[in-house]
Write an enzyme that holds these catalytic residues in place. Structure first.
Site, PDB file in Angstrom:
ATOM      1  N   HIS A   7       3.957  11.225   3.488  1.00 56.81           N
ATOM      2  CA  HIS A   7       3.183  10.973   4.714  1.00 56.81           C
ATOM      3  C   HIS A   7       3.205   9.500   5.122  1.00 56.81           C
ATOM      4  O   HIS A   7       2.356   9.074   5.902  1.00 56.81           O
ATOM      5  CB  HIS A   7       1.729  11.452   4.533  1.00 56.81           C
ATOM      6  CG  HIS A   7       1.609  12.948   4.481  1.00 56.81           C
ATOM      7  ND1 HIS A   7       0.465  13.608   4.118  1.00 56.81           N
ATOM      8  CD2 HIS A   7       2.517  13.928   4.759  1.00 56.81           C
ATOM      9  CE1 HIS A   7       0.655  14.921   4.166  1.00 56.81           C
ATOM     10  NE2 HIS A   7       1.899  15.141   4.546  1.00 56.81           N
ATOM     11  N   ASP A  49      -1.764   5.054   0.492  1.00 56.76           N
ATOM     12  CA  ASP A  49      -2.124   3.825  -0.236  1.00 56.76           C
ATOM     13  C   ASP A  49      -0.992   3.453  -1.194  1.00 56.76           C
ATOM     14  O   ASP A  49      -0.009   4.186  -1.332  1.00 56.76           O
ATOM     15  CB  ASP A  49      -3.467   4.004  -0.972  1.00 56.76           C
ATOM     16  CG  ASP A  49      -3.401   5.068  -2.086  1.00 56.76           C
ATOM     17  OD1 ASP A  49      -2.506   4.974  -2.945  1.00 56.76           O
ATOM     18  OD2 ASP A  49      -4.249   5.987  -2.086  1.00 56.76           O
ATOM     19  N   ASN A  78      -0.442  10.466  -0.229  1.00 54.88           N
ATOM     20  CA  ASN A  78      -1.301   9.297   0.028  1.00 54.88           C
ATOM     21  C   ASN A  78      -0.499   8.157   0.635  1.00 54.88           C
ATOM     22  O   ASN A  78       0.646   7.924   0.259  1.00 54.88           O
ATOM     23  CB  ASN A  78      -1.967   8.841  -1.265  1.00 54.88           C
ATOM     24  CG  ASN A  78      -2.855   9.923  -1.845  1.00 54.88           C
ATOM     25  OD1 ASN A  78      -3.211  10.871  -1.145  1.00 54.88           O
ATOM     26  ND2 ASN A  78      -3.201   9.799  -3.113  1.00 54.88           N
ATOM     27  N   ARG A 126      -8.077   0.951   7.274  1.00 55.10           N
ATOM     28  CA  ARG A 126      -7.576   1.555   6.026  1.00 55.10           C
ATOM     29  C   ARG A 126      -6.767   0.521   5.227  1.00 55.10           C
ATOM     30  O   ARG A 126      -6.887   0.402   4.025  1.00 55.10           O
ATOM     31  CB  ARG A 126      -6.663   2.770   6.316  1.00 55.10           C
ATOM     32  CG  ARG A 126      -7.159   3.805   7.284  1.00 55.10           C
ATOM     33  CD  ARG A 126      -7.977   4.861   6.597  1.00 55.10           C
ATOM     34  NE  ARG A 126      -9.329   4.410   6.329  1.00 55.10           N
ATOM     35  CZ  ARG A 126     -10.298   4.260   7.262  1.00 55.10           C
ATOM     36  NH1 ARG A 126     -10.063   4.502   8.525  1.00 55.10           N
ATOM     37  NH2 ARG A 126     -11.505   3.844   6.928  1.00 55.10           N
TER      38      ARG A 126
END
Ligand code: APR
Length: 253
Positions: A131, A116, A114, A79
Protein backbone atom coordinates in the site's frame (compact mmCIF):
# COMPACT_ATOMS: atom_id res chain seq x y z
CA UNK A 1 -0.85 -34.77 20.05
CA UNK A 2 -0.55 -35.55 16.31
CA UNK A 3 -2.98 -35.76 13.48
CA UNK A 4 -2.72 -35.94 9.73
CA UNK A 5 -4.09 -33.47 7.22
CA UNK A 6 -3.94 -34.02 3.46
CA UNK A 7 -0.32 -33.12 2.83
CA UNK A 8 1.57 -32.44 6.06
CA UNK A 9 1.68 -33.71 9.62
CA UNK A 10 0.82 -31.11 12.24
CA UNK A 11 1.50 -30.83 15.94
CA UNK A 12 -0.20 -28.94 18.71
CA UNK A 13 2.60 -27.30 20.64
CA UNK A 14 2.54 -25.83 24.11
CA UNK A 15 1.53 -22.46 22.66
CA UNK A 16 -1.88 -23.90 21.69
CA UNK A 17 -0.78 -23.32 18.15
CA UNK A 18 -0.60 -25.49 15.07
CA UNK A 19 2.56 -25.64 13.02
CA UNK A 20 3.92 -28.01 10.41
CA UNK A 21 6.32 -30.61 11.84
CA UNK A 22 8.47 -30.67 8.74
CA UNK A 23 10.74 -27.70 8.35
CA UNK A 24 9.06 -25.14 6.10
CA UNK A 25 11.16 -23.93 3.18
CA UNK A 26 9.10 -20.92 2.19
CA UNK A 27 7.12 -18.52 4.35
CA UNK A 28 5.08 -15.43 3.46
CA UNK A 29 3.98 -13.02 6.18
CA UNK A 30 1.37 -10.29 5.74
CA UNK A 31 1.18 -7.53 8.33
CA UNK A 32 -1.49 -4.91 8.95
CA UNK A 33 -2.07 -1.99 11.25
CA UNK A 34 -2.38 -4.24 14.32
CA UNK A 35 1.36 -4.94 14.37
CA UNK A 36 2.10 -1.22 14.79
CA UNK A 37 -0.72 -0.54 17.28
CA UNK A 38 1.46 -1.15 20.33
CA UNK A 39 4.03 1.24 18.86
CA UNK A 40 1.39 3.97 19.17
CA UNK A 41 0.06 4.14 15.61
CA UNK A 42 -3.73 4.02 15.34
CA UNK A 43 -5.33 1.18 13.40
CA UNK A 44 -7.91 2.05 10.75
CA UNK A 45 -11.08 0.29 11.88
CA UNK A 46 -10.96 0.42 15.68
CA UNK A 47 -13.77 2.45 17.27
CA UNK A 48 -11.32 5.36 17.68
CA UNK A 49 -9.29 4.43 14.58
CA UNK A 50 -8.26 6.60 11.65
CA UNK A 51 -11.36 5.95 9.58
CA UNK A 52 -13.62 6.95 12.48
CA UNK A 53 -12.14 10.44 12.45
CA UNK A 54 -11.28 11.02 8.78
CA UNK A 55 -13.72 10.46 5.88
CA UNK A 56 -12.14 7.77 3.69
CA UNK A 57 -13.65 9.25 0.51
CA UNK A 58 -11.97 12.56 1.18
CA UNK A 59 -8.48 11.49 2.25
CA UNK A 60 -7.89 8.08 0.66
CA UNK A 61 -9.29 8.13 -2.88
CA UNK A 62 -8.01 9.63 -6.15
CA UNK A 63 -11.32 11.54 -6.38
CA UNK A 64 -10.81 13.05 -2.92
CA UNK A 65 -7.29 14.14 -3.89
CA UNK A 66 -8.59 15.75 -7.09
CA UNK A 67 -11.29 17.63 -5.13
CA UNK A 68 -9.15 18.81 -2.23
CA UNK A 69 -5.42 17.99 -2.48
CA UNK A 70 -4.54 20.19 0.51
CA UNK A 71 -6.76 18.12 2.82
CA UNK A 72 -5.09 14.93 1.58
CA UNK A 73 -1.60 16.42 1.93
CA UNK A 74 -2.44 17.45 5.51
CA UNK A 75 -3.76 13.99 6.42
CA UNK A 76 -0.56 12.29 5.25
CA UNK A 77 1.66 15.08 6.62
CA UNK A 78 0.22 14.33 10.08
CA UNK A 79 0.80 10.62 9.63
CA UNK A 80 4.40 11.25 8.46
CA UNK A 81 5.12 13.60 11.36
CA UNK A 82 3.81 10.98 13.78
CA UNK A 83 5.93 8.18 12.30
CA UNK A 84 9.05 10.37 12.42
CA UNK A 85 8.49 11.47 16.02
CA UNK A 86 10.70 10.10 18.81
CA UNK A 87 7.63 8.53 20.41
CA UNK A 88 7.11 5.98 17.64
CA UNK A 89 9.44 3.01 17.62
CA UNK A 90 9.40 -0.61 16.42
CA UNK A 91 7.99 -3.03 18.98
CA UNK A 92 8.80 -6.64 19.89
CA UNK A 93 6.66 -7.98 17.03
CA UNK A 94 8.55 -6.00 14.37
CA UNK A 95 11.84 -7.07 15.95
CA UNK A 96 10.82 -10.73 16.03
CA UNK A 97 10.07 -10.70 12.29
CA UNK A 98 13.44 -9.07 11.54
CA UNK A 99 15.22 -11.66 13.67
CA UNK A 100 13.33 -14.45 11.92
CA UNK A 101 14.29 -13.12 8.50
CA UNK A 102 17.97 -13.17 9.51
CA UNK A 103 17.89 -16.66 11.02
CA UNK A 104 15.48 -18.59 8.80
CA UNK A 105 17.31 -20.56 6.13
CA UNK A 106 14.46 -20.82 3.62
CA UNK A 107 12.64 -18.22 1.53
CA UNK A 108 10.99 -15.50 3.53
CA UNK A 109 8.88 -12.64 2.22
CA UNK A 110 7.38 -9.95 4.41
CA UNK A 111 4.46 -8.12 2.81
CA UNK A 112 2.99 -5.20 4.69
CA UNK A 113 -0.13 -3.13 4.18
CA UNK A 114 1.39 -0.58 6.53
CA UNK A 115 2.84 2.63 5.18
CA UNK A 116 5.02 3.24 8.25
CA UNK A 117 8.73 2.30 8.30
CA UNK A 118 8.76 0.24 11.49
CA UNK A 119 9.65 -3.07 9.83
CA UNK A 120 12.73 -1.50 8.24
CA UNK A 121 13.65 0.25 11.48
CA UNK A 122 13.45 -3.09 13.30
CA UNK A 123 15.96 -4.54 10.81
CA UNK A 124 13.77 -6.26 8.21
CA UNK A 125 15.40 -6.16 4.78
CA UNK A 126 13.03 -7.88 2.38
CA UNK A 127 9.79 -5.89 2.85
CA UNK A 128 7.17 -5.22 0.19
CA UNK A 129 4.92 -2.25 0.97
CA UNK A 130 1.84 -3.19 -1.03
CA UNK A 131 0.00 0.00 0.00
CA UNK A 132 2.97 2.30 -0.47
CA UNK A 133 5.13 4.26 1.95
CA UNK A 134 4.58 7.42 3.96
CA UNK A 135 8.18 8.51 3.52
CA UNK A 136 7.91 8.58 -0.27
CA UNK A 137 6.17 10.85 -2.74
CA UNK A 138 5.50 10.38 -6.44
CA UNK A 139 5.50 12.67 -9.46
CA UNK A 140 2.14 12.57 -11.23
CA UNK A 141 3.80 13.12 -14.61
CA UNK A 142 6.84 10.85 -14.60
CA UNK A 143 5.69 8.41 -11.85
CA UNK A 144 9.20 8.80 -10.36
CA UNK A 145 9.34 8.16 -6.63
CA UNK A 146 11.29 10.34 -4.18
CA UNK A 147 12.02 10.20 -0.46
CA UNK A 148 10.26 12.76 1.69
CA UNK A 149 10.54 13.53 5.41
CA UNK A 150 9.07 17.03 5.47
CA UNK A 151 5.51 18.16 4.85
CA UNK A 152 4.19 17.82 1.32
CA UNK A 153 1.84 20.45 -0.05
CA UNK A 154 0.62 22.00 -3.24
CA UNK A 155 3.65 24.31 -3.39
CA UNK A 156 6.26 21.55 -3.04
CA UNK A 157 8.44 21.60 -6.14
CA UNK A 158 8.81 18.28 -7.92
CA UNK A 159 12.43 17.14 -8.19
CA UNK A 160 12.01 15.98 -11.78
CA UNK A 161 9.54 18.51 -13.28
CA UNK A 162 10.74 21.40 -11.13
CA UNK A 163 7.16 22.60 -10.97
CA UNK A 164 4.78 22.66 -7.98
CA UNK A 165 1.51 20.72 -7.75
CA UNK A 166 2.80 17.57 -9.47
CA UNK A 167 3.41 15.47 -6.38
CA UNK A 168 1.25 13.06 -4.43
CA UNK A 169 1.83 10.76 -1.46
CA UNK A 170 3.22 7.39 -2.63
CA UNK A 171 0.36 5.50 -1.02
CA UNK A 172 -2.29 3.28 -2.57
CA UNK A 173 -5.77 4.74 -2.26
CA UNK A 174 -9.12 2.96 -2.52
CA UNK A 175 -9.77 2.11 -6.17
CA UNK A 176 -6.04 1.88 -6.99
CA UNK A 177 -3.96 -1.21 -7.68
CA UNK A 178 -1.63 -2.27 -4.83
CA UNK A 179 2.08 -2.51 -5.59
CA UNK A 180 4.18 -5.67 -6.15
CA UNK A 181 1.20 -7.95 -6.81
CA UNK A 182 3.00 -10.25 -9.27
CA UNK A 183 5.83 -10.90 -6.86
CA UNK A 184 3.42 -11.38 -3.95
CA UNK A 185 1.19 -13.82 -5.82
CA UNK A 186 4.17 -15.88 -6.95
CA UNK A 187 5.45 -16.12 -3.38
CA UNK A 188 1.98 -17.01 -2.04
CA UNK A 189 1.54 -19.78 -4.58
CA UNK A 190 4.92 -21.27 -3.63
CA UNK A 191 4.85 -20.94 0.16
CA UNK A 192 4.50 -23.65 2.82
CA UNK A 193 3.21 -21.29 5.50
CA UNK A 194 1.27 -18.05 5.21
CA UNK A 195 0.90 -15.93 8.34
CA UNK A 196 -1.35 -12.85 8.58
CA UNK A 197 -0.64 -10.55 11.51
CA UNK A 198 -2.81 -7.70 12.83
CA UNK A 199 -5.07 -7.23 9.84
CA UNK A 200 -8.87 -7.19 9.90
CA UNK A 201 -9.14 -8.72 6.40
CA UNK A 202 -11.43 -5.95 5.21
CA UNK A 203 -9.42 -4.85 2.20
CA UNK A 204 -8.97 -6.80 -1.02
CA UNK A 205 -6.61 -8.20 -2.31
CA UNK A 206 -4.74 -8.69 0.99
CA UNK A 207 -7.90 -10.26 2.42
CA UNK A 208 -7.67 -13.06 -0.16
CA UNK A 209 -3.98 -13.93 0.32
CA UNK A 210 -4.73 -16.90 2.56
CA UNK A 211 -6.88 -18.35 -0.21
CA UNK A 212 -4.12 -17.87 -2.79
CA UNK A 213 -1.68 -19.57 -0.42
CA UNK A 214 -4.10 -22.48 -0.18
CA UNK A 215 -3.72 -23.20 -3.91
CA UNK A 216 -0.58 -25.17 -3.03
CA UNK A 217 -2.05 -26.22 0.30
CA UNK A 218 0.07 -23.94 2.43
CA UNK A 219 -0.65 -23.93 6.13
CA UNK A 220 -2.37 -20.61 6.92
CA UNK A 221 -2.19 -18.90 10.31
CA UNK A 222 -3.75 -15.76 11.71
CA UNK A 223 -2.12 -13.88 14.60
CA UNK A 224 -4.52 -11.19 15.74
CA UNK A 225 -5.93 -9.50 18.79
CA UNK A 226 -9.38 -10.84 18.04
CA UNK A 227 -11.29 -13.08 15.66
CA UNK A 228 -11.70 -11.65 12.16
CA UNK A 229 -13.96 -14.33 10.72
CA UNK A 230 -11.48 -15.47 8.06
CA UNK A 231 -11.00 -19.23 7.59
CA UNK A 232 -7.33 -19.73 8.39
CA UNK A 233 -6.11 -23.19 9.40
CA UNK A 234 -4.98 -21.84 12.76
CA UNK A 235 -5.70 -18.74 14.82
CA UNK A 236 -3.63 -17.33 17.66
CA UNK A 237 -5.23 -14.47 19.53
CA UNK A 238 -3.36 -11.90 21.60
CA UNK A 239 -1.30 -8.74 21.45
CA UNK A 240 1.18 -8.79 18.56
CA UNK A 241 4.12 -8.13 20.92
CA UNK A 242 3.33 -11.38 22.71
CA UNK A 243 2.12 -13.77 20.02
CA UNK A 244 4.46 -12.83 17.16
CA UNK A 245 7.78 -13.45 19.00
CA UNK A 246 6.50 -16.74 20.42
CA UNK A 247 5.12 -17.99 17.11
CA UNK A 248 8.26 -17.22 15.10
CA UNK A 249 10.66 -18.49 17.76
CA UNK A 250 8.64 -21.71 17.61
CA UNK A 251 9.20 -21.97 13.86
CA UNK A 252 12.98 -21.72 14.30
CA UNK A 253 13.22 -24.58 16.81
N1 APR B 1 -2.00 -6.97 18.20
C1 APR B 1 -2.55 -7.72 17.22
N2 APR B 1 -3.59 -7.32 16.48
C2 APR B 1 -4.10 -6.10 16.75
C3 APR B 1 -3.60 -5.27 17.77
C4 APR B 1 -2.49 -5.76 18.52
N3 APR B 1 -1.93 -5.05 19.50
N4 APR B 1 -4.35 -4.14 17.80
C5 APR B 1 -5.26 -4.26 16.84
N5 APR B 1 -5.15 -5.44 16.20
C6 APR B 1 -5.92 -5.97 15.09
C7 APR B 1 -7.39 -5.60 15.13
O1 APR B 1 -8.13 -6.54 15.90
C8 APR B 1 -7.77 -5.65 13.65
O2 APR B 1 -8.19 -6.95 13.27
O3 APR B 1 -5.43 -5.39 13.91
C9 APR B 1 -6.45 -5.31 12.93
C10 APR B 1 -6.42 -3.91 12.34
O4 APR B 1 -7.39 -3.83 11.32
P1 APR B 1 -7.55 -2.52 10.41
O5 APR B 1 -7.65 -1.31 11.25
O6 APR B 1 -8.67 -2.78 9.47
O7 APR B 1 -6.16 -2.41 9.63
P2 APR B 1 -5.67 -3.21 8.35
O8 APR B 1 -6.27 -4.57 8.28
O9 APR B 1 -4.20 -3.11 8.30
O10 APR B 1 -6.28 -2.33 7.18
C11 APR B 1 -6.02 -2.70 5.84
O11 APR B 1 -7.16 -0.75 5.11
O12 APR B 1 -7.77 1.46 4.85
C12 APR B 1 -6.88 0.51 4.54
O13 APR B 1 -4.91 1.04 3.48
C13 APR B 1 -5.43 0.81 4.77
O14 APR B 1 -3.63 -0.79 4.82
C14 APR B 1 -4.88 -0.46 5.36
C15 APR B 1 -5.95 -1.48 4.99
Amino acid sequence: MFFKLPCLYYVFDSFANIRPMEKPSSIVVLTGAGISAESGIETFRAADGLWANHPVDEVATPEGFARNPQLVYEFYNQRREQVLSDDINPNAAHTALAKFEHEFEGNFLLVTQNIDNLHERAGSRNVLHMHGELLKMRCLNSQMVFDIRESLNFDTQCQCCRSPGNLRPHVVWFGEMPFHMNQINMALEACDIFVAIGTSGNVYPASSFYQTAKIRRAHTVELNLEETGSSFDAHVYGQATEVVPRYFEGLLT
